[in-house]
Design an enzyme around this catalytic site. Structure first.
Site, PDB file in Angstrom:
ATOM      1  N   THR A 135       0.833  -1.208   0.000  1.00 46.97           N
ATOM      2  CA  THR A 135       0.000   0.000   0.000  1.00 46.97           C
ATOM      3  C   THR A 135       0.868   1.259   0.000  1.00 46.97           C
ATOM      4  OG1 THR A 135      -1.813  -1.107   1.086  1.00 46.97           O
ATOM      5  CG2 THR A 135      -1.645   1.235   1.491  1.00 46.97           C
TER       6      THR A 135
ATOM      7  N   GLY B 207      -4.668  -5.232   7.133  1.00 46.58           N
ATOM      8  CA  GLY B 207      -5.829  -4.347   7.192  1.00 46.58           C
ATOM      9  C   GLY B 207      -6.886  -4.725   8.215  1.00 46.58           C
TER      10      GLY B 207
ATOM     11  N   GLY C 255      -0.382  -2.258   6.368  1.00 44.10           N
ATOM     12  CA  GLY C 255      -0.231  -3.446   7.202  1.00 44.10           C
ATOM     13  C   GLY C 255      -1.420  -4.365   7.041  1.00 44.10           C
TER      14      GLY C 255
ATOM     15  N   GLY D 262     -10.099  -3.449   2.937  1.00 44.90           N
ATOM     16  CA  GLY D 262      -9.147  -3.301   4.042  1.00 44.90           C
ATOM     17  C   GLY D 262      -9.297  -1.959   4.747  1.00 44.90           C
TER      18      GLY D 262
HETATM   19  N1  ASP Z   1      -3.535  -2.307   4.556  1.00 39.28           N
HETATM   20  C1  ASP Z   1      -3.749  -2.884   3.254  1.00 39.28           C
HETATM   21  C2  ASP Z   1      -4.985  -3.730   3.243  1.00 39.28           C
HETATM   22  O1  ASP Z   1      -5.202  -4.450   4.187  1.00 39.28           O
HETATM   23  C3  ASP Z   1      -2.621  -3.720   2.797  1.00 39.28           C
HETATM   24  C4  ASP Z   1      -1.297  -3.030   2.730  1.00 39.28           C
HETATM   25  O2  ASP Z   1      -0.964  -2.215   3.589  1.00 39.28           O
HETATM   26  O3  ASP Z   1      -0.561  -3.327   1.771  1.00 39.28           O
HETATM   27  O4  ASP Z   1      -5.709  -3.703   2.262  1.00 39.28           O
END
Ligand code: ASP
Length: 317
Positions: free
Chosen positions: A184, A238, A236, A214
């Protein structure tokens, strides 16, 4: 001198030194620096923190290296479903989109939701209808195709596993690896008028299904901005970041407990989110231009820059 500052991230996770080829590491560093510089330039020209975070995130979305926009991961049905949000600290205005496809820059669509509708959060078909109405081009799937991400998906296709972006190269099956990288992207910034803003954008998780959403597009979970406290963008696992209401929790610790930005981000990332099993990180800024880049994983793609000489791109701890 009025302070201006910006911080960006391209995801946290198991980023161990020596696991990446030097060429790949250089590519990541260059992409981060480019996004950081682009956002900073906007601030330098006297424009708003909203413009700066949108620009920085657009740059990261335009790179296939990060799991957002162009580099988004594949869903269980071999499509791309993206989420994004943006928030303005001055007036707590916010916009968010979820489960959108074919949009090159989801962060801009989130901003359009904020500025061109009475709503905060549009999802799925409705969000796509709105995008077409306000003139977005719909890219075909070739635009988002990336061989690496497609191979990630092929490895767990047809199973019930889902995967947070890519993992380090081990012989452990993907579905059982705890170590992973969250690709992300996000940005937080302080402009010369003393306003802060935050933006976050993601392709979510490889092989996700059932319309999984997420934390990234959820105001208060993966993204938050309030001039009274801070602007935050998270990356992180999510599901845990939603349950921990992470971005707003940082703000609350500052507002109600009087913690500094540094203390609040540490408490949330090194204590609270770990207690419920979450891993990842965040970037945060306050109106004094203090920046915090906190993560409980091996590394986080990150960068920070201000007009007092700070200009840093980092990956590892
Ligand atoms: N937080 C994002 C999600 O859960 C994933 C990421 O941080 O890459 O969709």
């Amino acid at each position: 001198m009025t302070k201006i500052a910006i911080a960006i991230h391209g995801g946290a996770g198991t980023l161990v030194k020596g696991m990446m080829t030097p060429e790949k590491e250089t590519a990541y560093r260059q992409a981060l620096q480019k996004a950081l510089d682009a956002g900073y330039k906007i601030l330098e020209n006297g424009a708003s923190s909203m413009d700066a975070v949108e620009k920085a995130v657009q740059e990261l979305e335009n790179s296939h290296l990060f799991n957002a926009g162009k580099g988004s991961v594949f869903t269980a049905t071999e499509t791309h479903e993206m989420d994004a949000s943006i928030m303005e600290g001055k007036n707590l205005k916010a916009g968010a989109v979820s489960l959108i496809t074919g949009i090159a820059n989801p962060v801009s669509l989130a901003r359009d939701v904020m500025e061109k509708t009475e709503h905060v959060f549009l999802a799925g078909n409705g969000a796509m209808e709105f995008a077409k109405e306000v003139g977005y081009e719909i890219e075909n799937s070739d635009y988002f195709y990336d061989e690496f991400r497609h191979n990630q998906w092929l490895e767990i296709k047809g199973t019930d596993s889902f995967q947070l972006d890519h993992s380090k190269n081990t012989s452990t099956p993907l579905s059982t690896r705890k170590d992973s990288k969250f690709g992300t992207v996000g940005a937080v910034a302080l402009d010369e008028n003393g306003n802060i803003a935050a933006a976050t954008s993601t392709g979510g998780m490889t092989n996700k299904k059932y319309g999984r959403v997420g934390d990234s597009p959820m105001i208060g979970a993966g993204n938050y901005a309030n001039n009274e406290t801070c602007a935050v963008s998270c990356t992180g696992s999510g599901e845990y970041f939603i349950r921990g209401v992470v971005a707003y929790d940082v703000s609350c610790l500052m507002e109600h407990k009087g913690l500094s930005l540094e203390e609040a981000t540490k408490e949330v990332i090194q204590n609270r989110i770990i207690k419920i099993g979450g891993d990842g990180g965040l970037i945060a800024i306050d109106i004094k231009g203090n920046i915090s880049l906190e993560f409980n994983t091996e590394g986080m793609y990150r960068g920070s820059k201000n007009n007092e000489g700070l200009d840093l791109v980092e990956i590892y701890k």
